[in-house]
Design an enzyme around this catalytic site. Structure first.
Site, PDB file in Angstrom:
ATOM      1  N   THR A   4      32.514  26.319  54.600  1.00 18.47           N
ATOM      2  CA  THR A   4      32.386  24.741  55.209  1.00 18.47           C
ATOM      3  C   THR A   4      33.660  24.070  55.086  1.00 18.47           C
ATOM      4  OG1 THR A   4      31.911  24.107  52.852  1.00 18.47           O
ATOM      5  CG2 THR A   4      30.001  24.516  54.467  1.00 18.47           C
ATOM      6  N   HIS A  41      21.236  33.152  48.972  1.00 14.54           N
ATOM      7  CA  HIS A  41      21.236  33.227  47.482  1.00 14.54           C
ATOM      8  C   HIS A  41      19.715  32.966  46.915  1.00 14.54           C
ATOM      9  CE1 HIS A  41      25.254  33.121  48.906  1.00 14.54           C
ATOM     10  NE2 HIS A  41      25.634  31.809  48.525  1.00 14.54           N
ATOM     11  N   ASP A  89      29.868  37.524  47.960  1.00 13.15           N
ATOM     12  CA  ASP A  89      30.361  35.944  48.076  1.00 13.15           C
ATOM     13  C   ASP A  89      31.918  35.731  47.752  1.00 13.15           C
ATOM     14  OD1 ASP A  89      29.861  33.467  48.658  1.00 13.15           O
ATOM     15  OD2 ASP A  89      29.565  32.819  46.619  1.00 13.15           O
TER      16      ASP A  89
END
Ligand code: 0GY
Length: 297
Positions: A78, A182, A251
C-alpha cells in the site's frame, strides 16, 4: 540522504536470516512478499499511511536464493498506492521467476491491464485494512472484478477477522477466485476450533472459490518467537481441511511489525509444523501457487 525517511518506529528486515533446517521442495514459491522502492527510484505514494525502509528486488531475490525458494509472488504494497512500477521492475528483473499482484484503479484501461498481464501480473489486491488504506465502496471493487475477468486474474483480499461478517455477502457475490491474506487475521488468543475461527472455516467450506494464505505467524502470534506456537493450530487446521486452496509466503520485508522482526529462516521452519506431510507441503509450496500464477505454462 535519500528523498524519503522511514517512520521513526519502523523495524528493518533481518539482513542475515538463518539457513532453515527444513529443505524446501524443488520449485517452491514464496507467494506473499513485497518490494519497497527504493524510494529514490520508485517514490512512495503521496497517499501512503506509512513510509518504510527501502527493500528492493535485489534483497528479495537474495533472500529467495538463501532460503531455497525458486519463485516469488510479489504483492503490491500500500505504500506504493496504485503505482506498480517497483513491483513491475522486479518482475522484469526476475526473468519469469516472479509473478505480481497489482493495485489498480477502477478506471484502468484494457491496454494498461494487458501491459500488466504481459509483465506477469495475475491478480489484484483489495485492501480493507483501515490503518493501511481508506475504504472504497463495493461498486468500485466490483467494477475492477468485471474488468479483470477476461484475463482470468484472481483477487487477493486483506481484511481483519471482525470485518468478515460485514463483507461476506459482497465477497460471495464476486465470480472469481478470492485469496484471503493471513487466514483473515484470527485472534489467536481464542480457540482454533471456537466460533470465531469456525466462521472463517465455514466461509471457505461454503465458497469453493476462496483460498487463503497460511502466512504471518509473526504478525498474528501473541506467544511470539521463536515458535509462534499459538498460530500453529489455526494454520494446521486450514491446511488439513483445504490443502488444494492454500498458499504460503514470507511476507518479507514484514511491513508495520511492532515488537520484533522475524528471522526468515525460522519462518520457513514453521512450514512443516502446519503442513504435516510431504504431500501437503508439495501442494502448499509448489502445486497450488504454480496453478494460480504460472498455470499457462
Ligand atoms: C502484509 C501486511 C501489511 C501491510 C501491507 O500492503 C501493505 O502495506 O500488506 C500490514 O501492515 O499488516 O500483508 O504485508
Amino acid at each position: 540522504m535519500g528523498r524519503f525517511t522511514m517512520d521513526a518506529d519502523w523495524l528493518v528486515f533481518d539482513p542475515t536470516p538463518s539457513k532453515p533446517a527444513y529443505v524446501l521442495p524443488a520449485g517452491a514459491v514464496d507467494a506473499h512478499c513485497h518490494v519497497f522502492g527504493p524510494g529514490d527510484e520508485f517514490p512512495y505514494a503521496p497517499e501512503r499511511k506509512y513510509t518504510p525502509c527501502d527493500a528492493g528486488k535485489d534483497a528479495l531475490f537474495a533472500l529467495r536464493d538463501h532460503l531455497g525458494f525458486s519463485r516469488n509472488v510479489i504483492v503490491q504494497a500500500t505504500c506504493h498506492g496504485a503505482d506498480n512500477s517497483a513491483m513491475l521492475d522486479a518482475l522484469h528483473a526476475s526473468h519469469g521467476a516472479a509473478r505480481g499482484v497489482a493495485t489498480v484503479r477502477d478506471d484502468i484501461t484494457d491496454d494498461e491491464l494487458g501491459d500488466l498481464h504481459r509483465a506477469g501480473v495475475r491478480g489484484v489486491r483489495f485492501n480493507y485494512v483501515r490503518r493501511l488504506v481508506d475504504p472504497r465502496p463495493d461498486e468500485y471493487y466490483r467494477r475492477i472484478v468485471e474488468r479483470i475477468g477476461p484475463l482470468g486474474w484472481h483477487v487477493v483480499i486483506y481484511f481483519e477477522a471482525a470485518d468478515l461478517a460485514e463483507r461476506a455477502d459482497f465477497f460471495r457475490s464476486l465470480d472469481t477466485t478470492l485469496i484471503v491474506d493471513h487466514m483473515a487475521r484470527p485472534d489467536v488468543t481464542k480457540s482454533a476450533t471456537g466460533p470465531d475461527f469456525d466462521a472463517f472455516v465455514r466461509f471457505m467450506e461454503e465458497n469453493e472459490n476462496v483460498w487463503t494464505k497460511v502466512t504471518c505467524p509473526e504478525r498474528l502470534s501473541v506467544s511470539g518467537p521463536p515458535g509462534y506456537d499459538d498460530v500453529v493450530p489455526f494454520a494446521r487446521r486450514i491446511v488439513d481441511e483445504f490443502e488444494d486452496r492454500v498458499l504460503w509466503g514470507t511476507d518479507w520485508p514484514h511491513p508495520n511489525l511492532k515488537g520484533h522482526m522475524p528471522d526468515d529462516g525460522a519462518l520457513v521452519d514453521f512450514i512443516p509444523r502446519i503442513a504435516t506431510s510431504s504431500a501437503k507441503r508439495a501442494k502448499l509450496l509448489v502445486d497450488n501457487p504454480h496453478q494460480l500464477y504460472w498455470g499457462e505454462g
